[in-house]
Design an enzyme around this catalytic site. Structure first.
Site, mmCIF file in Angstrom:
data_model
loop_
_atom_site.group_PDB
_atom_site.id
_atom_site.type_symbol
_atom_site.label_atom_id
_atom_site.label_comp_id
_atom_site.label_asym_id
_atom_site.label_seq_id
_atom_site.Cartn_x
_atom_site.Cartn_y
_atom_site.Cartn_z
ATOM 1 N N ARG A 180 6.912 -20.215 -0.691
ATOM 2 C CA ARG A 180 5.910 -20.849 -1.546
ATOM 3 C C ARG A 180 6.424 -20.961 -2.984
ATOM 4 O O ARG A 180 7.436 -20.378 -3.339
ATOM 5 C CB ARG A 180 4.604 -20.024 -1.525
ATOM 6 C CG ARG A 180 3.830 -20.131 -0.258
ATOM 7 C CD ARG A 180 2.663 -19.161 -0.206
ATOM 8 N NE ARG A 180 3.091 -17.781 -0.036
ATOM 9 C CZ ARG A 180 2.285 -16.726 -0.007
ATOM 10 N NH1 ARG A 180 0.986 -16.884 -0.191
ATOM 11 N NH2 ARG A 180 2.759 -15.518 0.187
ATOM 12 N N LYS B 183 4.170 -14.391 -5.352
ATOM 13 C CA LYS B 183 4.203 -12.977 -4.979
ATOM 14 C C LYS B 183 4.377 -12.080 -6.198
ATOM 15 O O LYS B 183 4.819 -12.511 -7.266
ATOM 16 C CB LYS B 183 5.354 -12.712 -3.998
ATOM 17 C CG LYS B 183 5.140 -13.333 -2.641
ATOM 18 C CD LYS B 183 3.769 -13.067 -2.055
ATOM 19 C CE LYS B 183 3.502 -11.585 -1.756
ATOM 20 N NZ LYS B 183 2.124 -11.400 -1.202
ATOM 21 N N TYR C 294 -0.065 -13.068 -7.627
ATOM 22 C CA TYR C 294 -0.565 -11.930 -6.851
ATOM 23 C C TYR C 294 0.177 -10.680 -7.311
ATOM 24 O O TYR C 294 1.394 -10.718 -7.552
ATOM 25 C CB TYR C 294 -0.296 -12.122 -5.350
ATOM 26 C CG TYR C 294 -1.182 -13.158 -4.702
ATOM 27 C CD1 TYR C 294 -2.558 -12.970 -4.633
ATOM 28 C CD2 TYR C 294 -0.651 -14.311 -4.153
ATOM 29 C CE1 TYR C 294 -3.382 -13.920 -4.050
ATOM 30 C CE2 TYR C 294 -1.466 -15.275 -3.564
ATOM 31 C CZ TYR C 294 -2.833 -15.066 -3.515
ATOM 32 O OH TYR C 294 -3.644 -16.003 -2.942
ATOM 33 N N HIS D 38 -1.282 -7.035 -6.181
ATOM 34 C CA HIS D 38 -1.562 -5.990 -5.173
ATOM 35 C C HIS D 38 -1.015 -4.640 -5.649
ATOM 36 O O HIS D 38 -0.144 -4.035 -5.012
ATOM 37 C CB HIS D 38 -0.918 -6.350 -3.826
ATOM 38 C CG HIS D 38 -1.384 -7.660 -3.259
ATOM 39 N ND1 HIS D 38 -2.676 -7.875 -2.852
ATOM 40 C CD2 HIS D 38 -0.725 -8.821 -3.035
ATOM 41 C CE1 HIS D 38 -2.788 -9.118 -2.390
ATOM 42 N NE2 HIS D 38 -1.627 -9.716 -2.500
ATOM 43 N N GLU E 149 -5.563 -11.860 -6.944
ATOM 44 C CA GLU E 149 -6.443 -11.320 -5.903
ATOM 45 C C GLU E 149 -7.683 -10.627 -6.441
ATOM 46 O O GLU E 149 -8.575 -10.298 -5.654
ATOM 47 C CB GLU E 149 -5.665 -10.358 -4.978
ATOM 48 C CG GLU E 149 -5.281 -9.002 -5.566
ATOM 49 C CD GLU E 149 -3.978 -9.029 -6.346
ATOM 50 O OE1 GLU E 149 -3.433 -10.126 -6.572
ATOM 51 O OE2 GLU E 149 -3.503 -7.947 -6.741
ATOM 52 N N ASP F 257 -1.189 -5.882 2.493
ATOM 53 C CA ASP F 257 -0.850 -6.060 1.071
ATOM 54 C C ASP F 257 -1.650 -5.112 0.181
ATOM 55 O O ASP F 257 -1.280 -4.876 -0.964
ATOM 56 C CB ASP F 257 -0.981 -7.517 0.619
ATOM 57 C CG ASP F 257 -2.337 -8.105 0.911
ATOM 58 O OD1 ASP F 257 -3.213 -7.379 1.415
ATOM 59 O OD2 ASP F 257 -2.514 -9.308 0.639
ATOM 60 N N MET G 257 2.188 -13.285 4.778
ATOM 61 C CA MET G 257 2.092 -14.157 5.958
ATOM 62 C C MET G 257 2.058 -15.650 5.581
ATOM 63 O O MET G 257 2.708 -16.460 6.241
ATOM 64 C CB MET G 257 0.853 -13.787 6.781
ATOM 65 C CG MET G 257 0.970 -12.427 7.441
ATOM 66 S SD MET G 257 -0.556 -11.909 8.251
ATOM 67 C CE MET G 257 -0.644 -13.050 9.619
HETATM 68 N N1 LIG Z 1 -0.808 -10.127 4.668
HETATM 69 C C1 LIG Z 1 -1.003 -11.267 4.044
HETATM 70 O O1 LIG Z 1 -0.147 -12.131 3.999
HETATM 71 C C2 LIG Z 1 -2.328 -11.557 3.425
HETATM 72 C C3 LIG Z 1 -3.207 -10.541 3.276
HETATM 73 N N2 LIG Z 1 -4.465 -10.759 2.786
HETATM 74 C C4 LIG Z 1 -5.323 -9.588 2.704
HETATM 75 O O2 LIG Z 1 -6.290 -9.553 3.731
HETATM 76 C C5 LIG Z 1 -7.330 -8.639 3.343
HETATM 77 C C6 LIG Z 1 -8.697 -9.272 3.599
HETATM 78 O O3 LIG Z 1 -8.912 -10.326 2.676
HETATM 79 P P1 LIG Z 1 -10.222 -11.234 2.693
HETATM 80 O O4 LIG Z 1 -10.638 -11.532 4.078
HETATM 81 O O5 LIG Z 1 -9.983 -12.349 1.759
HETATM 82 O O6 LIG Z 1 -11.303 -10.256 2.037
HETATM 83 P P2 LIG Z 1 -12.893 -10.444 2.050
HETATM 84 O O7 LIG Z 1 -13.390 -9.726 0.853
HETATM 85 O O8 LIG Z 1 -13.258 -11.859 2.261
HETATM 86 O O9 LIG Z 1 -13.331 -9.663 3.381
HETATM 87 C C7 LIG Z 1 -13.178 -8.288 3.536
HETATM 88 C C8 LIG Z 1 -14.262 -7.805 4.475
HETATM 89 O O10 LIG Z 1 -13.992 -6.416 4.747
HETATM 90 C C9 LIG Z 1 -15.254 -5.786 4.891
HETATM 91 N N3 LIG Z 1 -15.046 -4.349 4.768
HETATM 92 C C10 LIG Z 1 -14.795 -3.612 3.667
HETATM 93 N N4 LIG Z 1 -14.673 -2.310 3.987
HETATM 94 C C11 LIG Z 1 -14.874 -2.227 5.333
HETATM 95 C C12 LIG Z 1 -14.869 -1.163 6.266
HETATM 96 N N5 LIG Z 1 -14.662 0.109 5.868
HETATM 97 N N6 LIG Z 1 -15.092 -1.441 7.571
HETATM 98 C C13 LIG Z 1 -15.309 -2.710 7.980
HETATM 99 N N7 LIG Z 1 -15.327 -3.770 7.133
HETATM 100 C C14 LIG Z 1 -15.114 -3.521 5.838
HETATM 101 C C15 LIG Z 1 -16.108 -6.409 3.810
HETATM 102 O O11 LIG Z 1 -17.486 -6.248 4.067
HETATM 103 C C16 LIG Z 1 -15.674 -7.881 3.897
HETATM 104 O O12 LIG Z 1 -16.529 -8.644 4.728
HETATM 105 C C17 LIG Z 1 -7.039 -8.321 1.861
HETATM 106 O O13 LIG Z 1 -6.351 -7.097 1.757
HETATM 107 C C18 LIG Z 1 -6.135 -9.450 1.444
HETATM 108 O O14 LIG Z 1 -5.345 -9.138 0.316
HETATM 109 C C19 LIG Z 1 -4.883 -12.005 2.415
HETATM 110 C C20 LIG Z 1 -4.018 -13.063 2.522
HETATM 111 C C21 LIG Z 1 -2.651 -12.910 2.976
HETATM 112 C C1 LIG Z 2 -2.499 -12.834 -0.674
HETATM 113 C C2 LIG Z 2 -1.067 -12.597 -0.583
HETATM 114 O O1 LIG Z 2 -0.604 -11.543 -0.886
HETATM 115 C C3 LIG Z 2 -0.200 -13.627 -0.094
HETATM 116 O O2 LIG Z 2 -0.655 -14.753 0.092
HETATM 117 O O3 LIG Z 2 0.987 -13.346 0.103
HETATM 118 MG MG LIG Z 3 0.349 -10.340 0.478
#
Ligand SMILES: NC(=O)C1=CN([C@@H]2O[C@H](COP(=O)(O)OP(=O)(O)OC[C@H]3O[C@@H](n4cnc5c(N)ncnc54)[C@H](O)[C@@H]3O)[C@@H](O)[C@H]2O)C=CC1
Ligand SMILES: CC(=O)C(=O)O
Ligand SMILES: [Mg+2]
Length: 372
Positions: A15, A75, A94, A96, A118, A270, A301
């Protein structure tokens, strides 16, 4: 203001922080734009497209960091990039920080003003600069999980949709926010039997009203989570407490109760991941095994589908980028509490409480550094 965009250097990260369309708008607002040569190539944007907007192409990242008042990236800055940040410079990307003490210490030491995509908020309680990448990662998660489930990758050898006479994969999605909803929709679309767990009853209500019949919902008590994890062929981790380290919802001793060869896709990696056994992996080497369970824990991802992701991210960041450039970071953050929520580090101080709590470091409210 001079806005600088270096090429991303995280492994397999294709990206870019600034699209030619965003460069054109910044220039129309009277700003200068400098872009490292080749920065956009991974997303299908050639240097010539940036040059056509009036942006200057520079030969290397060092020159971009040296010339720019504000660095725009995707990133978190890698160690070599952190050394190039300076006092008074603005970093918009970002970060994190909660699971990343080394980066946090370097950013504090840099003296720069660091605004994290974020943790920027919106009027509806959402995270507008995380959402587009969460949409992408959510849609990718079942695809990556399905690949992980294949025998050749160490998986259980289960097909998501099953076939006539053989049932589908059981998928548990922990966290029903943006990632979780998109993951559940795609997994259900592939024919899997999907359950979404969340702690928020309003969220579960919304999901049930919108997607009842497509996937089921369950309250994320420890008991329900343990039961569904044990039954699952694939578990997708998608929880978030904004800015904070992810809660560890599945402990190592639960893995032995899971089906051998089941796949964990920890999108929340992350923020440190929501499985005790998660550790960040890269697109080059995305999966590993613990106690017979395959883990996919890639922290960037969306980089796998860089063109879609870059354009989606650029659409979301542009208004904030223009506010920072037009008004300067301080006036922009004073004017907009949602942008202010993105301020994580300023001039040697941590300005985000959840990061301080996660890392055992002192922090000051963003309002205090703005008033100074
Ligand atoms: N690995 C990657 O490439 C990427 C990772 N992410 C990550 O994914 C994660 C989720 O992001 P979003 O969906 O945008 O967040 P969001 O805020 O939209 O959703 C998170 C959900 O988790 C729930 N939650 C919080 N604590 C909880 C618990 N103890 N048990 C069950 N549910 C619980 C909340 O109620 C909420 O509905 C974040 O850490 C974000 O940074 C996002 C994009 C890319
Ligand atoms: C949200 C994030 O960390 C990513 O898009 O890589
Ligand atoms: Mg990430």
């Amino acid at each position: 203001m001079r806005i600088g965009c270096p090429k991303e250097i995280k492994p397999q990260e294709f990206r870019v922080g600034l699209t030619p369309a965003a460069a054109a708008e910044a220039i129309a607002h009277g700003h200068e734009v400098v872009v490292e040569t080749g920065a956009g190539v991974g997303s299908g944007f050639e240097d010539a497209e940036y040059a056509a907007t009036g942006a200057t192409i520079l030969p290397d990242a060092a020159t971009v960091f040296a010339q720019a008042d504000m660095i725009v990236k995707v990133k978190e800055p890698q160690a070599v990039e952190r050394k190039m940040l300076r006092d008074g410079q603005v970093l918009f990307t970002y970060l994190h920080l909660a699971p990343d003490p080394a980066q946090t210490h370097d950013l504090i030491a840099s003296g720069a003003t660091c605004i994290a995509y974020e943790t920027v908020t919106d009027r509806m309680g959402g995270l507008p600069l995380l959402a587009p990448m969460s949409e992408v990662a959510g849609k990718l998660a079942p695809q990556m999980g399905a690949w992980t489930l294949q025998k050749a990758n160490g998986g259980r050898g289960v097909l998501m949709g099953g076939v006539p006479g053989v049932g589908p994969a059981q998928v548990a999605v922990i966290g029903g926010g943006v990632v979780g909803t998109h993951a559940a929709r795609v997994a259900a679309g592939m024919g899997a039997d999907v359950v979404v767990l969340d702690r928020s009853l309003p969220r579960l209500r919304h999901l049930d009203e919108t997607f009842g019949g497509v996937f089921r919902t369950r309250y994320a008590s420890a008991t329900n989570t343990a039961e569904l994890v044990a039954q699952a062929d694939m578990v997708i981790g998608a929880v978030l407490v904004p800015g904070a380290a992810a809660p560890k919802l599945v402990k190592r001793d639960q893995l032995s109760g899971m089906k051998t060869g089941a796949a964990i896709v920890d999108v929340a990696i992350d923020q440190g991941g929501c499985f005790e056994t998660s550790k960040a992996t890269t697109h080059e080497d995305p999966i590993y095994e613990v106690d017979g369970i395959m883990h996919y824990c890639v922290a960037n991802m969306p980089g796998a589908v860089a063109r879609t992701s870059t354009i989606a991210l650029g659409n979301a960041t542009l208004p904030f980028l223009l506010a920072l450039a037009d008004k300067g970071w301080r006036a922009a953050c004073l004017a907009d509490p949602h942008l202010r929520a993105g301020l994580n580090v300023h001039a040697g101080q941590l300005t985000y409480a959840a990061v301080g709590e996660a890392l055992g470091l002192p922090s000051v409210p963003a309002e205090d550094v703005l008033a100074a």
